[in-house]
Motif scaffolding. Structure first.
Motif, mmCIF file in Angstrom:
data_model
loop_
_atom_site.group_PDB
_atom_site.id
_atom_site.type_symbol
_atom_site.label_atom_id
_atom_site.label_comp_id
_atom_site.label_asym_id
_atom_site.label_seq_id
_atom_site.Cartn_x
_atom_site.Cartn_y
_atom_site.Cartn_z
ATOM 1 N N ARG A 66 0.763 -1.113 0.027
ATOM 2 C CA ARG A 66 0.079 -0.098 -0.001
ATOM 3 C C ARG A 66 0.827 1.225 0.149
ATOM 4 N N LYS A 67 2.051 1.036 0.182
ATOM 5 C CA LYS A 67 2.929 2.266 0.359
ATOM 6 C C LYS A 67 4.331 1.826 -0.395
ATOM 7 N N LYS A 68 4.883 3.128 -0.948
ATOM 8 C CA LYS A 68 6.320 2.536 -1.527
ATOM 9 C C LYS A 68 7.346 2.654 -0.567
ATOM 10 N N ASP A 69 8.299 1.572 -0.511
ATOM 11 C CA ASP A 69 9.382 1.588 0.441
ATOM 12 C C ASP A 69 10.054 2.932 0.416
ATOM 13 N N PRO A 70 10.561 3.528 1.567
ATOM 14 C CA PRO A 70 11.075 4.528 1.760
ATOM 15 C C PRO A 70 12.531 4.591 1.160
ATOM 16 N N PHE A 71 13.150 3.668 0.900
ATOM 17 C CA PHE A 71 14.506 3.933 0.214
ATOM 18 C C PHE A 71 14.455 3.712 -1.329
ATOM 19 N N ASP A 72 13.230 3.409 -1.921
ATOM 20 C CA ASP A 72 13.239 3.262 -3.193
ATOM 21 C C ASP A 72 13.104 4.801 -4.102
ATOM 22 N N MET A 96 30.703 13.577 0.092
ATOM 23 C CA MET A 96 29.782 12.506 0.281
ATOM 24 C C MET A 96 28.779 12.833 1.117
ATOM 25 N N GLU A 97 27.400 12.883 0.800
ATOM 26 C CA GLU A 97 26.357 13.466 1.739
ATOM 27 C C GLU A 97 26.160 12.806 3.183
ATOM 28 N N ALA A 98 26.525 11.563 3.172
ATOM 29 C CA ALA A 98 26.442 11.101 4.669
ATOM 30 C C ALA A 98 27.735 11.527 5.633
ATOM 31 N N ASN A 99 28.789 12.163 5.011
ATOM 32 C CA ASN A 99 29.660 12.834 5.708
ATOM 33 C C ASN A 99 29.060 14.425 6.205
ATOM 34 N N SER A 100 28.349 14.970 5.399
ATOM 35 C CA SER A 100 27.688 16.150 5.670
ATOM 36 C C SER A 100 26.665 15.906 6.870
ATOM 37 N N TYR A 101 25.918 14.866 6.744
ATOM 38 C CA TYR A 101 24.724 14.591 7.794
ATOM 39 C C TYR A 101 25.198 14.097 9.106
ATOM 40 N N THR A 124 22.814 20.749 8.129
ATOM 41 C CA THR A 124 21.230 20.923 7.509
ATOM 42 C C THR A 124 21.334 20.673 6.145
ATOM 43 N N PRO A 125 20.354 20.179 5.173
ATOM 44 C CA PRO A 125 20.260 20.313 3.881
ATOM 45 C C PRO A 125 20.719 21.513 3.200
ATOM 46 N N ALA A 126 20.355 22.665 3.905
ATOM 47 C CA ALA A 126 20.758 24.070 3.109
ATOM 48 C C ALA A 126 22.164 24.274 3.464
ATOM 49 N N GLU A 127 22.866 23.797 4.450
ATOM 50 C CA GLU A 127 24.288 23.930 4.591
ATOM 51 C C GLU A 127 25.075 23.113 3.766
ATOM 52 N N PRO A 149 11.640 10.057 6.483
ATOM 53 C CA PRO A 149 11.446 11.667 7.208
ATOM 54 C C PRO A 149 12.781 11.729 7.814
ATOM 55 N N VAL A 150 13.695 10.838 8.217
ATOM 56 C CA VAL A 150 14.904 11.244 8.712
ATOM 57 C C VAL A 150 15.666 12.067 7.829
ATOM 58 N N PHE A 151 15.487 11.907 6.415
ATOM 59 C CA PHE A 151 16.250 12.779 5.540
ATOM 60 C C PHE A 151 15.510 13.762 4.661
ATOM 61 N N THR A 152 14.522 14.200 5.351
ATOM 62 C CA THR A 152 13.614 15.136 4.682
ATOM 63 C C THR A 152 14.475 16.284 4.144
ATOM 64 N N GLY A 153 14.424 16.815 3.017
ATOM 65 C CA GLY A 153 15.023 18.104 2.313
ATOM 66 C C GLY A 153 16.391 17.599 1.640
#
Length: 460
Positions: free
Chosen positions: A209-215, A398-403, A409-412, A444-448
């Protein structure tokens, strides 16, 4: 033809001269130990020795590094130079030994010396000269090379640097293809017990009923399609031409529209067993086969060796065979999981297993230029004192380093990515980035983060 004079030659000097002049300047160069030939050469020439040789030369007084044997501690004293840093200061006609300094950084000389490892068993970025001296965020070798070209041109006006143009290579690590799907009953039950708040979403995904959040795969394909023309099978071959020209230059037509292809590379983790650091769905699952095959038909793919393969060397060959069976084509690219590798052993292992292109040269703990360069280069094995066939594609973001590490934040993170974009363009280099599918989905953990990435691709 640029001629370099040295009192003796070496594999080290040959290597760094070819990188600076052939790769970065697009110029042929040759080394001679014949001073009379050097004196009578009518083209551009560089004297790399202790004393002047002729009246018309660019004299770079050499330090011992390129003529030494073995690996030994080096005395490094940095100084300010034109707004950046340099070291191996000399008293010749050039302020420092650019060949030795570039060689030291490019070969990762300091990683062969005794050093502290981080909690993952990796070379800790805090050890590095670039971090300590504040130039980790700069492709210093590219910057030095540009200044050297200007100095050569001052003495020899006919000297021309070939500019291939800025390149952008987006890459993706598929560590965990799906968050909930295809994990099996017991893995899902275990996760629910640890994360009870995911029960309702997990159930909705599992019953369709819902798409996998990592897809994020279709979304990502549509994003690429904006910038990617149809490529022929020949374009996708890991040929010598492709290895010589990594990515495609960015340009815009008179209307300001983008004129280049984005050629992504996807790296898949296909460990036969799950583990604390290997959490992908197992490769025998039909869903994983379909995912790999679909991407292999559209894009370049590579192996993301499991954490387990770092401890059990024989697993690397097995995982490579597994991915090739799934992709139905040869796999020659690789990036180490968690950027976990140590020189020289792990690079030797890649070569021994027929892997020709590595995309691991960066840090898994901070963004920046680990080898102080924004251009692919052939790895020089200091232990064997020879250039190898392994082409290294350095990444700086690498975005994982930023996060996770830099707590942005996404803006940073967008501002950080824009910094690397601007500096790579100025350096006429290659911007190689790493993203993971979980950041680009709907978790939602990675919103933005998904929106930031789309915005970034729009300004490249």
């Amino acid at each position: 033809m640029l001629l370099i004079y040295a009192h003796i030659t070496s594999a080290r000097l040959q290597y760094i001269a070819q990188f600076i002049f052939a790769t970065l300047h697009g110029q042929q160069c040759r080394i001679t130990i014949d001073s009379e030939e050097f004196k009578h050469h009518e083209g551009p020439k560089i004297n790399y020795s202790d004393v002047p040789v002729s009246g018309n030369e660019l004299w770079i007084k050499n330090t011992p590094l390129l003529f030494e044997e073995g690996i030994q501690p080096q005395t490094i004293n940095c100084f300010e130079l034109d707004g950046t840093k340099a070291f191996f200061k000399t008293e010749g006609g050039y302020p420092f030994d650019i060949f030795a300094a570039s060689f030291y950084l490019l070969t990762r000389y300091e990683e062969y010396l005794p050093h502290t490892k981080d909690s993952y068993g990796r070379y800790a970025h805090e050890n590095s000269l670039a971090f300590k001296e504040g130039f980790l965020q700069l492709p210093l070798i590219n910057i030095w090379s540009q200044e050297l070209a200007l100095r050569i041109k001052e003495k020899f006006p006919a000297y021309q640097v070939k500019k291939d143009g800025f390149r952008f290579v987006p890459t993706y690590d598929i560590d965990t293809a799906y968050s909930y799907l295809y994990k099996g009953l017991w893995r899902n039950l275990g996760r629910v017990l640890r994360l009870p708040h995911t029960f309702f979403e997990r159930t909705a995904v599992l019953i369709g009923r819902k798409k996998d959040p990592f897809d994020c795969y279709e979304w990502l394909h549509q994003l690429h399609s904006k910038y990617q023309q149809q490529l022929s099978p020949a374009d996708e071959d890991a040929s010598q031409v492709e290895r010589a020209v990594v990515g495609v230059p960015t340009d815009r037509n008179e209307q300001g529209e983008r004129k280049f292809n984005i050629r992504p590379v996807f790296f898949f983790l296909v460990a036969e067993k799950s583990g604390p650091y290997d959490k992908n769905i197992l490769p025998h699952k039909d869903a994983m086969w379909r995912l790999v095959k679909k991407h292999a038909s559209k894009y370049s793919i590579g192996l993301h060796p499991s954490w387990q393969s770092g401890d059990k060397a024989h697993l690397l060959a097995a995982e490579k065979r597994q991915l090739e069976a799934m992709a139905e084509k040869a796999v020659t690219r690789t990036r180490q999981h968690y950027i976990r590798f140590n020189l020289p052993d792990d690079y030797v292992r890649l070569i021994d297993n027929g892997l020709t292109d590595d995309y691991s040269m960066g840090y898994g703990s901070i963004n920046g230029f680990r080898a102080s360069v924004a251009t692919p280069f052939y790895w020089f094995n200091l232990q064997a004192d020879e250039q190898t066939s392994l082409l290294v594609h350095p990444f700086c973001y690498m975005e994982a380093n930023s996060y996770y590490e830099q707590k942005m934040t996404p803006a940073e993170a967008l501002r950080e990515m824009t910094h690397y974009l601007d500096i790579c363009k100025k350096a006429n280099g290659t911007l190689c980035t790493i993203w993971h599918n979980n950041f680009l989905g709907t978790d939602p953990v990675f919103t933005g983060w998904k929106e930031v990435y789309e915005e970034f691709l729009g300004i490249v």
